[in-house]
Each structure stands twice: as structure tokens, then as C-alpha cells.
Scaffold this motif. Structure first.
Motif, mmCIF file in Angstrom:
data_model
loop_
_atom_site.group_PDB
_atom_site.id
_atom_site.type_symbol
_atom_site.label_atom_id
_atom_site.label_comp_id
_atom_site.label_asym_id
_atom_site.label_seq_id
_atom_site.Cartn_x
_atom_site.Cartn_y
_atom_site.Cartn_z
ATOM 1 N N THR A 288 0.812 -1.215 0.000
ATOM 2 C CA THR A 288 0.000 0.000 0.000
ATOM 3 C C THR A 288 0.845 1.265 0.000
ATOM 4 O O THR A 288 0.367 2.309 -0.395
ATOM 5 N N ASP B 210 -0.164 4.433 -2.072
ATOM 6 C CA ASP B 210 -0.369 5.719 -1.405
ATOM 7 C C ASP B 210 0.452 6.814 -2.083
ATOM 8 O O ASP B 210 -0.031 7.926 -2.288
ATOM 9 N N VAL C 84 -12.122 5.268 -1.913
ATOM 10 C CA VAL C 84 -11.128 5.447 -0.856
ATOM 11 C C VAL C 84 -10.404 4.116 -0.692
ATOM 12 O O VAL C 84 -11.036 3.064 -0.794
ATOM 13 N N ASP D 100 -8.069 -0.023 3.150
ATOM 14 C CA ASP D 100 -7.424 -0.019 4.460
ATOM 15 C C ASP D 100 -7.718 1.271 5.221
ATOM 16 O O ASP D 100 -7.789 1.279 6.447
ATOM 17 N N LYS D 101 -7.906 2.363 4.496
ATOM 18 C CA LYS D 101 -8.220 3.637 5.144
ATOM 19 C C LYS D 101 -9.653 3.635 5.697
ATOM 20 O O LYS D 101 -9.925 4.253 6.731
ATOM 21 N N GLU E 54 -9.432 1.673 8.907
ATOM 22 C CA GLU E 54 -8.770 2.516 9.910
ATOM 23 C C GLU E 54 -9.733 3.575 10.445
ATOM 24 O O GLU E 54 -9.796 3.822 11.648
ATOM 25 N N SER E 55 -10.505 4.185 9.541
ATOM 26 C CA SER E 55 -11.478 5.198 9.949
ATOM 27 C C SER E 55 -12.562 4.600 10.839
ATOM 28 O O SER E 55 -12.971 5.210 11.823
ATOM 29 N N LYS F 45 -11.036 8.497 12.501
ATOM 30 C CA LYS F 45 -10.296 9.490 11.725
ATOM 31 C C LYS F 45 -10.926 9.664 10.353
ATOM 32 O O LYS F 45 -11.506 8.748 9.801
ATOM 33 N N VAL G 63 -11.093 10.204 6.242
ATOM 34 C CA VAL G 63 -10.429 9.600 5.087
ATOM 35 C C VAL G 63 -10.401 10.618 3.957
ATOM 36 O O VAL G 63 -11.154 11.591 3.973
ATOM 37 N N LYS H 292 -12.311 15.110 1.975
ATOM 38 C CA LYS H 292 -11.909 14.531 3.255
ATOM 39 C C LYS H 292 -13.107 14.563 4.188
ATOM 40 O O LYS H 292 -13.725 15.609 4.367
#
Length: 94
Positions: free
Chosen positions: A19, A23, A47, A50-51, A54-55, A60, A62, A69
Motif C-alpha cells: 500500500t 499511497d 477510498v 485499508d483507510k 482505519e477510519s 479518523k 479519510v 476529506k
């Protein structure tokens, strides 16, 4: 590439650079793209998967391929795909 927030099955099982490479490529494409303000709330956005995970775990925000965003909270299946995300994705596939 498998970067969709939607339930699409467009995953190619990319291997080899991991990744980090993706990225870096995404950041380069976003820097090169002329992104204008628009009505991003009407679309579902692409998106990296993996993001999204994570979000979901951290809360958080993305960043979509188009540059938007936000913290995902709605069902992306209920909205059409963002045309800007789609354009960036198509350029990434080449």
C-alpha cells in the motif's frame, strides 16, 4: 487495486509494492489533478479499503481520490459514484 468504499468487486488483488506504493501514486495523482470545490455530499467516493477500516476503528477522516476529506457514516450504495473519483481511478489503472 481494490480501493472502493462501495460494495463493488473491482479488486485486482494487487501484490508487489504494497500500500505504500499505492499511497505515493495516489498522492501524486491528487497533486497533479486540478480539484475544484463541488457538491461532494451527493456522491459515494473511492477510498483505499485499508483507510476505511482505519477510519471505522479510529474515527479518523479519510481522503477520497477526488480530494474530499470526511468521516464516512452513510451507506455509499445509496449514492452515485463521484465522477471525479472515477476519473482519477481510471487514470490509475493505466
Amino acid at each position: 487495486m481494490g480501493i472502493f468504499t462501495r460494495g463493488d468487486s473491482h479488486s485486482s488483488g494487487t501484490t508487489g509494492g504494497g500500500t505504500d506504493v499505492l499511497d505515493r501514486e495516489l498522492e501524486k495523482l491528487l497533486e497533479d489533478a486540478q480539484i475544484e470545490d463541488g457538491d461532494h455530499e451527493r456522491f459515494s467516493h473511492y477510498v483505499p479499503k485499508d483507510k476505511i477500516m482505519e477510519s471505522a476503528l479510529s474515527g479518523k477522516a479519510v481522503r477520497a481520490l477526488c480530494g474530499k476529506k470526511w468521516t464516512p457514516s452513510r451507506d455509499p450504495e445509496k449514492f452515485p459514484v463521484c465522477p471525479d473519483c472515477k476519473k482519477v481511478y481510471e487514470r490509475m489503472k493505466k
